[in-house]
Design an enzyme around this catalytic site. Sequence first.
Site, short mmCIF file in Angstrom:
data_model
loop_
_atom_site.label_atom_id
_atom_site.label_comp_id
_atom_site.label_asym_id
_atom_site.label_seq_id
_atom_site.Cartn_x
_atom_site.Cartn_y
_atom_site.Cartn_z
CB THR A 210 -0.87 0.09 1.26
OG1 THR A 210 -0.02 0.24 2.41
CG2 THR A 210 -1.75 -1.12 1.42
CG ASP A 211 1.10 6.00 -0.96
OD1 ASP A 211 1.94 6.17 -0.05
OD2 ASP A 211 0.95 6.80 -1.89
CD1 TRP A 212 4.00 5.37 5.59
CD2 TRP A 212 4.18 4.33 3.63
NE1 TRP A 212 5.16 4.61 5.61
CE2 TRP A 212 5.28 3.95 4.41
CE3 TRP A 212 4.06 3.78 2.34
CZ2 TRP A 212 6.28 3.08 3.97
CZ3 TRP A 212 5.05 2.90 1.90
CH2 TRP A 212 6.14 2.56 2.70
#
Length: 740
Positions: free
Chosen positions: A275-277
Amino acid sequence: MKSPLLQSAFLRSSLLTILLLPVALLLMVFNICAQQTASTVNRVTEQKIHHLISQMTLQEKASLLHGNSKFYVAAIKRLGIPEWALSDGPHGVRAEINRHDWAYAGWTNDSATCFPPGTALAATWNPTLAYKQGLVLGEEARFRKKDILLGPGINIIRTPLCGRNFEYMSEDPLLVSKMAVAYIKALQSKDVAASVKHWLANNQEAHRDSIDVTMSERALREIYLPAFKASVMEGGAYTVMAAYNRFRGEWCSENDYLNRQLLRKEFNFKGVLMTDWSAAHSTVKAALTGLDLEMGTDKKDYHEWYFADPLIKAVEEGKVPVSVVDEKVGNVLRVMFSTKMFNEEKRSRGEMNTPEHQQAAYHAAAEAAVLLQNKGNLLPLHIDKIRSIAIIGDNATRKHCSGGLSSEIKALYEITPLRALQQKLGARVKINYAQGYEKQSTFAEGNSTGQSGTDKVDWKLIEEAVAIARESDVAIIFGGLNHDFDTESSDKENMDLPYGQEVLIQEVAKANPNTVVVIIAGSPVKLSGIVYRVPAILWAWFGGMEAGNAVADLLIGQVNPSGKLPFTLPVSLTQSPAHALGNYPGRNLQVNYEEDILVGYRWFDTKKIQPQFPFGYGLSYTDFSISHFSTDKPGYGKNEIIHARFTIKNTGKVYGAEVVQLYVSDPVCSVMRPEKELKAFEKVFLKPGETKTVEVQVKVADLAFYDESKKAWNTEAGEYILQLGNSSRSIFQQVKISVK
């Protein structure tokens, strides 16, 4: 058993046979051997992965699938599985962040080499430079003991307003693909995994964590997918980062079509999808649809993250099969083995901020600059005839490496334009400086309100600038943007030059007709108010740590500009397709890409709209002639390769480089095709008077369009036109070919 004498004779005979083999056959033999060796290595690695997984508890497996701090994943010490260290870093390794908050750790040995960002890299049109940048980033990441570098960013520039355009390279999928593949191969050769981002359709920062993107399958396949496909299938990217947004109703991090069908099945991706953060939204659905690694979730207790205790519970309740968890753990371990994490002694050691690294940053900045206008050949400046120069503008002294949020770099140093010009010319030329305009914006993460009211005209500063311009032989205005505008997390409100810069340029040009404007920016800005007021405009981007040295050398002729625009520069925002059709930023958190495949120059050229400056455009201090454009034959089968040749000559008086661009048109087709599409390019460096014959290759299959009715690529039989030029609007020669 053979006698030693017979064995010796046999060996001599075998060697002689090998030496007499044709070169092509030798290469084939060696390639087969290499493939067999790689296959054996892969088989052994897979056995090791299977063995490790068989020894893990469910809790240990889950621990490898989520962060245990901002940028780390926990080790499993009893099995010898090391901690995984990640770092931001599309154009430099980010300074060390605290384990459990976003504050910087205050290290004294984490000052990195800062390169120009994505659009500047693409503006070089030179994959060799992208490769060199990847090598440097890999070496510095290894020095910092990082295992994954979060980059490159390869989303298509769809709107001039996207805050992350400066990271995203280009509006053209081929240009992005060529640069990204070179970058990834080099980075990963240093035993650091690339993380290609943001998968998929993160083409705006406005509402990025809630917007739902819809587009046609053809637009997806022809425009938004190719760079990701190339990064995985040609570049061999070890990890991919899922975007924040939704795609066709589903979050990108749990989108079965994107992650299972495209990434895993079509692209045969065997690495880690992360994931992105804080872009994870579920446990069961994300697990089943292919997500491997959860990072940055906004919960202090890491056990509460979706892929922590909730994943363990989902397995125990039968909602997620153990085999799915094992698949994810296998993907993680596979990347670890690929980057030699289980064999540290053989792993790249890395270096930090070497002279070679700094020189690479300089060359990237120097080759990226685009000479947009040069009336009367004002540039390069004839220093032997100039006694004084007025340096004007906040960007003459502002440092930019530390801006942009996730791409910000703690540079070892950053040379500003004023400092570089003073150092290079101070003994010979009087340098007069005036600020000219004042930064009025205040960046606030997640919105662009800090950009509001940034058109205030400060007449006191303008009058100071006019005064020094009047008494100087030449005036150079350093304007453009800063990272309050080109930044992650918010889009620009408009394309205008902020802080009253147009008025400043207008007044300075009145006082001194020898006025040069240097634009420092990573995304399109409106230049219609200044192109008729000044003779020379140089687009110098955010130039990284060597920005000042590069732009100074460009201005005085030590370096010849060779950059080309990686995006179309509109006259106004309303010319751009997303805005002309009212499809930005969307309505009710939904945006439909109604412009379809007509993104960037495909729109402008097809609709016959005259931009301010076209895609691929850039001037030089020398001249080139291009001739003898031909193909190896007039007709081709659908599985063949077109070999196109041309001759290029430097007809001027200085060393320089031209980017020759090959576009293809399909004038008679069963579906709408763009006026032309970039299919190949070559950057050619030539001494004065030097001539080269260059060949570029295009697969006939790459002339295809995506046929939605057949759900397949379709290279229709018929006539195609190959067009050779140095921008999408400057075509020198054409050749017609037929496809059977």
